[in-house]
Design a protein around this motif. Structure first.
Motif, PDB file in Angstrom:
ATOM      1  N   PHE A  28       0.841  -1.204   0.000  1.00  0.00           N
ATOM      2  CA  PHE A  28       0.000   0.000   0.000  1.00  0.00           C
ATOM      3  C   PHE A  28       0.876   1.255   0.000  1.00  0.00           C
ATOM      4  O   PHE A  28       0.606   2.225  -0.702  1.00  0.00           O
ATOM      5  CB  PHE A  28      -0.909   0.000   1.235  1.00  0.00           C
ATOM      6  N   SER A  39       0.983   4.116  -3.032  1.00  0.00           N
ATOM      7  CA  SER A  39       0.649   5.529  -2.843  1.00  0.00           C
ATOM      8  C   SER A  39       1.816   6.436  -3.204  1.00  0.00           C
ATOM      9  O   SER A  39       1.615   7.583  -3.611  1.00  0.00           O
ATOM     10  CB  SER A  39       0.218   5.779  -1.393  1.00  0.00           C
ATOM     11  N   PHE A  43       0.844   5.575   5.479  1.00  0.00           N
ATOM     12  CA  PHE A  43       0.380   5.280   4.121  1.00  0.00           C
ATOM     13  C   PHE A  43      -0.534   4.064   4.109  1.00  0.00           C
ATOM     14  O   PHE A  43      -1.626   4.105   3.565  1.00  0.00           O
ATOM     15  CB  PHE A  43       1.576   5.023   3.204  1.00  0.00           C
ATOM     16  N   LEU A  61      -3.583   6.943   4.450  1.00  0.00           N
ATOM     17  CA  LEU A  61      -3.661   7.680   3.194  1.00  0.00           C
ATOM     18  C   LEU A  61      -4.061   6.792   2.020  1.00  0.00           C
ATOM     19  O   LEU A  61      -4.949   7.150   1.229  1.00  0.00           O
ATOM     20  CB  LEU A  61      -2.322   8.363   2.915  1.00  0.00           C
ATOM     21  N   THR A  62      -3.408   5.627   1.882  1.00  0.00           N
ATOM     22  CA  THR A  62      -3.722   4.757   0.744  1.00  0.00           C
ATOM     23  C   THR A  62      -5.145   4.219   0.805  1.00  0.00           C
ATOM     24  O   THR A  62      -5.861   4.263  -0.202  1.00  0.00           O
ATOM     25  CB  THR A  62      -2.713   3.597   0.657  1.00  0.00           C
ATOM     26  N   LEU A 105      -7.445   6.975  -0.334  1.00  0.00           N
ATOM     27  CA  LEU A 105      -7.382   7.200  -1.775  1.00  0.00           C
ATOM     28  C   LEU A 105      -8.100   6.086  -2.540  1.00  0.00           C
ATOM     29  O   LEU A 105      -8.898   6.348  -3.449  1.00  0.00           O
ATOM     30  CB  LEU A 105      -5.914   7.287  -2.216  1.00  0.00           C
ATOM     31  N   LEU A 106      -7.827   4.845  -2.161  1.00  0.00           N
ATOM     32  CA  LEU A 106      -8.464   3.713  -2.834  1.00  0.00           C
ATOM     33  C   LEU A 106      -9.976   3.724  -2.646  1.00  0.00           C
ATOM     34  O   LEU A 106     -10.732   3.453  -3.590  1.00  0.00           O
ATOM     35  CB  LEU A 106      -7.881   2.400  -2.303  1.00  0.00           C
ATOM     36  N   VAL A 162      -4.761  14.193  -1.833  1.00  0.00           N
ATOM     37  CA  VAL A 162      -4.174  13.016  -1.181  1.00  0.00           C
ATOM     38  C   VAL A 162      -3.115  12.386  -2.073  1.00  0.00           C
ATOM     39  O   VAL A 162      -2.030  11.995  -1.607  1.00  0.00           O
ATOM     40  CB  VAL A 162      -5.273  11.987  -0.820  1.00  0.00           C
ATOM     41  N   ALA A 163      -3.400  12.285  -3.390  1.00  0.00           N
ATOM     42  CA  ALA A 163      -2.432  11.693  -4.312  1.00  0.00           C
ATOM     43  C   ALA A 163      -1.144  12.513  -4.351  1.00  0.00           C
ATOM     44  O   ALA A 163      -0.035  11.963  -4.278  1.00  0.00           O
ATOM     45  CB  ALA A 163      -3.039  11.584  -5.709  1.00  0.00           C
ATOM     46  N   CYS A 199       0.794  12.116  -1.009  1.00  0.00           N
ATOM     47  CA  CYS A 199       1.497  10.836  -0.884  1.00  0.00           C
ATOM     48  C   CYS A 199       2.797  10.821  -1.689  1.00  0.00           C
ATOM     49  O   CYS A 199       3.845  10.403  -1.199  1.00  0.00           O
ATOM     50  CB  CYS A 199       0.596   9.695  -1.347  1.00  0.00           C
TER      51      CYS A 199
END
Length: 436
Positions: free
Chosen positions: A6, A10, A141, A145-146, A149-150, A282-283, A286
């Motif tokens: 993950f 990211s 992450f 965060l990941t 995002l996902l 977010v992208a 990261c």
């Protein structure tokens, strides 16, 4: 290992990766699956191969030393500066402002330089704080965060299935004649293979922090992390490509950001802009954290007099200053420079993966990398100071118009290196046959 995958995903998945697949999907239309197949081959395959190459070589520096000790010092430095504070990190901060904040500000505010200045100060303050503890990247992450995002991207894809947008249109341009090849070239232009070389040090240090010191096990775990991140990238790319393919009825767009803006407005109404702003922010966050961390670890190993914390501070301040130049100016500089570096990185990765056939001492490393680097310098001069005066000559190279003109110099360099290897072996055999 799931959390480390993950984390690596990211770090790869920036705003550029977010906007390429929707544009491909809309342009390819009914040929979207063939185009996506080519895209996945290069946009996912090359980064995974990059991680595998670093895992097999032991480090980026060890791989570069196969060319020459001076190259092993200069090329990594050039990559870390270019993909770090020189271009990629400021670009992420500027793009986060353009897509995540500017749409919500009054037009007079977003047009003022102080708007970007205030946002970039806050953005890089967050990057600085989250980059101070590399050992916590897996938790930050992998657990926060990941998944965020996902979850948002999956939500957008699910909404597009529940609220069908429209049929795929006819493919346009090169997607009509060679959809798979054009998709491959689109994926190649994401330039994630550079990031794979840079992020290798972060993955290796993260695994060492988890108690994995044996080189063999470290290599296996790095390859596993690369494969895991690649699967995630592939799934997300397919989702975004399908969304783009169904967006033709919303009108022709010039880039993927416009497509996503139109799609989000159609699917979610006014709140779609907010959701899209969160995704971009977010992208970009990261990617910036991953790049600041990896570059700081590299520069700390190069100049240990400055602590890791000091390097994080320097990189964030420099990146913040360059980000205030604006996205247009950064892109104008970054594209030709990264285009000159990227082919050399691809050649290094491919040679490292062929280590059973091409030894680390082979002349192939020197000749291939030298010719590709020479081509990159010529192409860079032509695109900048030369004002494209040499286009007539360079267009004679196969695939140059498609952005892969380095392939022929690489093949010629490989053949020359093999001939030199053959000559060296022949001379060695003759010496052995001579009586003492």
């Amino acid at each position: 290992m799931v959390l480390i995958s993950f984390m690596l995903f990211s770090m790869f998945f920036g705003a550029g990766n977010l906007i390429f697949p929707p544009f491909l999907g809309q342009s390819a239309g009914e040929q979207v699956w063939l185009s996506l197949a080519g895209f996945l081959l290069s946009a996912v395959g090359l980064p995974i191969l990059g991680v595998v190459a670093i895992a097999k070589a032991g480090s980026f520096s060890a791989l570069a030393k196969r060319v020459h000790p001076v190259f092993a010092w200069l090329f990594p430095l050039l990559i870390y500066v270019s993909i770090g504070p020189g271009l990629a990190i400021p670009r992420a901060g500027s793009l986060a402002f353009e897509m995540g904040m500017a749409p919500f500000l009054p037009a007079t505010w977003s047009a003022q330089p102080w708007g970007l200045a205030v946002y970039s100060a806050v953005f890089f303050a967050v990057v600085f704080w989250l980059s101070l503890s590399p050992s916590k990247l897996v938790d930050r992450f992998g657990k926060l965060l990941t998944p965020t995002l996902l979850a948002i991207i999956v939500l957008i894809f699910a909404k597009s299935l529940l609220s069908p947008m429209g049929p795929s249109a006819q493919p346009v341009g090169p997607y009509a004649e060679h959809p798979a090849f054009q998709g491959f070239l689109d994926g190649y232009l994401t330039m994630d293979a550079l990031a794979a070389l840079v992020f290798g040090i972060v993955v290796a240090n993260t695994l060492r922090a988890k108690g994995i010191e044996d080189k063999g096990r470290l290599s296996v775990y790095m390859i596993s992390a690369g494969l895991g991140a690649g699967v995630l990238l592939g799934v997300i790319y397919v989702m975004l490509g399908m969304i783009g393919s169904a967006s033709s009825f919303l009108g022709k767009a010039d880039n993927g950001a416009q497509i996503l803006t139109s799609v989000m407005g159609y699917l979610f109404g006014p709140s779609g802009k907010i959701l899209l702003g969160v995704v971009f922010t977010v992208a970009c966050l990261c990617v910036s954290i991953g790049l600041v961390t990896s570059c700081s670890q590299y520069f700390n190993s190069l100049l240990p007099r400055l602590s890791y914390r000091a390097w994080v501070s320097v990189l964030c301040l420099v990146s913040m200053a360059i980000a205030n130049l604006g996205l247009t100016q950064i892109l104008a500089v970054s594209v030709p420079i990264l285009g000159a570096i990227y082919p050399v990185a691809i050649v290094l990765i491919l040679l490292a993966l062929a280590d059973r056939v091409i030894s680390a001492r082979s002349f192939v490393y020197v000749t291939t990398v030298s010719l590709v680097a020479l081509f990159g310098v010529i192409d860079l001069i032509n695109a900048t100071a030369g004002d494209h005066r040499w286009d007539t000559w360079l267009n004679a190279l196969p695939l140059y118009a498609q952005g892969a003109g380095w392939v022929m110099p690489a093949l010629l360099g490989g053949c020359a290196g093999m001939l030199l290897d053959f000559g060296r072996r022949s001379r060695g055999e003759r010496r052995e046959e001579q009586p003492s």
